[in-house]
Motif scaffolding. Structure first.
Motif, short mmCIF file in Angstrom:
data_model
loop_
_atom_site.label_atom_id
_atom_site.label_comp_id
_atom_site.label_asym_id
_atom_site.label_seq_id
_atom_site.Cartn_x
_atom_site.Cartn_y
_atom_site.Cartn_z
N GLY A 76 0.84 -1.19 0.00
CA GLY A 76 0.00 0.00 0.00
C GLY A 76 0.88 1.24 0.00
O GLY A 76 1.76 1.38 0.87
N THR A 102 -5.84 -7.89 -0.15
CA THR A 102 -5.46 -6.75 0.70
C THR A 102 -6.21 -6.70 2.03
O THR A 102 -5.94 -5.84 2.85
N LEU A 288 -3.67 -4.07 6.43
CA LEU A 288 -3.22 -2.95 5.61
C LEU A 288 -3.92 -1.64 5.97
O LEU A 288 -3.28 -0.60 6.11
N ARG A 292 -2.05 1.62 7.54
CA ARG A 292 -2.03 2.89 6.80
C ARG A 292 -2.34 4.04 7.75
O ARG A 292 -1.65 5.06 7.77
N SER A 347 7.06 -7.17 7.74
CA SER A 347 6.26 -5.98 7.46
C SER A 347 7.12 -4.73 7.52
O SER A 347 8.19 -4.72 8.13
N THR A 349 6.06 -0.43 7.97
CA THR A 349 5.07 0.64 8.01
C THR A 349 5.82 1.94 8.27
O THR A 349 6.37 2.14 9.36
#
Length: 399
Positions: A76, A102, A288, A292, A347, A349
């Protein structure tokens, strides 16, 4: 050369190259599931980043995925004023060939640290603790605990040996991945070692630090850390699909995870391994859409007093080129956030303040490729295309 599991298991150790068995490529597809569409702050144009840039990203991601043997990945990327890119590619289950989508729940490993430290900083905001309090004021039996502060723990400068780098711990965990560990049990593996340096003297990534902070949160708040985190962090942040599991629970739908952190070195399905050993250092689950939202919250300090956020963002050198570390958060190439790894999953982020851009990556493998984390390879390839002046050029080993 065969890798000894304890050298990688959530420890900042040298990684030895290893690749998943070749898999049939699955074309990248744009999947707009309910998890993504729930986000209500979308000022990215709906038509994406344009056909040329989208094609470059598709090709770069698929190249990395094939070369590194990544079964599946969710990407994303949101760039306000420019557009967005949301893709799921590959498979969520190598046995059934079920495609990655997703809306899947994923284990996020050391990204848990951003949530744990945020919970700790809420107690700082409440003036119930101070960052420069010694850990001995809250927890007994910590080696050199009178000199190690909560700040040292959060910024990875305590000198406490990482329990997850202890060979006995690795053997005990990998002999029975379904085993449930208590925080005290895992800390004991680390506490039997001499501290590696004096508090504040150096940087060493250690899960022992974050498990101790979890115990502090419980001691001061009077609540279980999962309950405190839900009440003071997850609910205020409107994160409805993020949790700290009590055991091996894993909400559906989720991707299967694949790791070679096994006693034999062979790749195994680690989906249902019990993450209790990682607790407040790496056991959380998210998706996701929630990540975000979380990327901007944690980088900008929405949940904290401004002065507390300023303390969090005081990053110091790590010894890893281009990467500095603050209080449970890093900065690399201008991107602020954290990466994560737990057997079977990785992951990233991160948030780029200069462009208000957000990047989230979710992978269902932690098998390194030529000594590098697969999540780092993907993040570097993506940012090299979309933000060439701000390339995610590596992060602290997330183990």
């Amino acid at each position: 050369m065969r890798r000894t599991p304890s050298r990688r298991l959530f420890a900042a150790a040298l990684l030895v190259a290893s690749v998943l068995a070749p898999m049939a490529a699955t074309p990248a597809t744009a999947v707009h599931a309910t998890g993504v569409d729930r986000y209500d702050k979308d000022d990215c144009p709906p038509d994406g980043l344009g056909p040329e840039l989208t094609a470059r990203l598709d090709n770069a991601i698929e190249d990395v995925r094939r070369q590194a043997g990544i079964p599946g990945v969710v990407v994303g990327l949101w760039m306000p004023g420019k557009g967005s890119y949301v893709r799921a590619t590959g498979v969520a289950d190598t046995a059934t060939r079920r495609p990655m989508t997703t809306d899947l729940f994923m284990r996020i490993g050391s990204e848990t640290k951003t949530f744990t430290v945020t919970a700790l900083l809420k107690l700082v905001d409440d003036r119930r603790i101070r960052l420069d309090d010694p850990i001995s004021a809250y927890i007994d039996g910590v080696p050199d605990g009178d000199r190690i502060t909560l700040r040292h723990l959060a910024e990875m400068r305590s000198g406490l040996f990482p329990y997850s780098a202890d060979p006995d711990f690795a053997h005990d965990l990998l002999s029975d991945p379904s085993r449930s560990f208590t925080p005290q049990e895992v800390l004991a593996y680390g506490f039997k070692h001499t501290n590696t340096f004096a508090p504040g003297e150096n940087f060493q990534y250690s899960n022992s630090n974050l498990v101790l902070l979890g115990l502090v949160i419980e001691k001061v708040s009077g609540l279980g850390v999962a309950d405190f985190m839900h009440k003071r962090v997850l609910r205020p942040a409107h994160l409805r699909r993020t949790l700290l599991p009590a055991n091996a629970e894993f909400p559906e739908p989720h991707a299967h995870g694949y790791t070679n952190q096994t006693l034999s070195g062979a790749i195994e399905d680690s989906t249902d391994w019990n993450p209790s050993w990682a607790w407040t250092a790496g056991a959380m689950i998210s998706d996701l859409s929630d990540l975000r939202r979380w990327a901007e919250i944690v980088a900008t300090g929405t949940l904290l007093r401004p002065e507390t956020q300023r303390e969090r963002l005081k990053t110091l050198p790590t010894g890893f080129p281009g990467t500095s570390y603050g209080l449970g958060i890093f900065e690399t190439g201008g991107w602020i956030g954290h990466n994560g790894s737990i057997p079977g999953y990785e992951s990233v982020t991160v948030y780029l303040p200069s462009q208000k851009a957000t990047l989230v990556l979710l992978l269902n493998t932690d098998v390194s490729h030529e000594g590098q984390e697969p999540s780092t390879l993907l993040a570097r390839a993506i940012t090299g295309i979309v933000t060439p002046d701000n390339v995610y050029d590596g992060a602290v080993p997330p183990r």
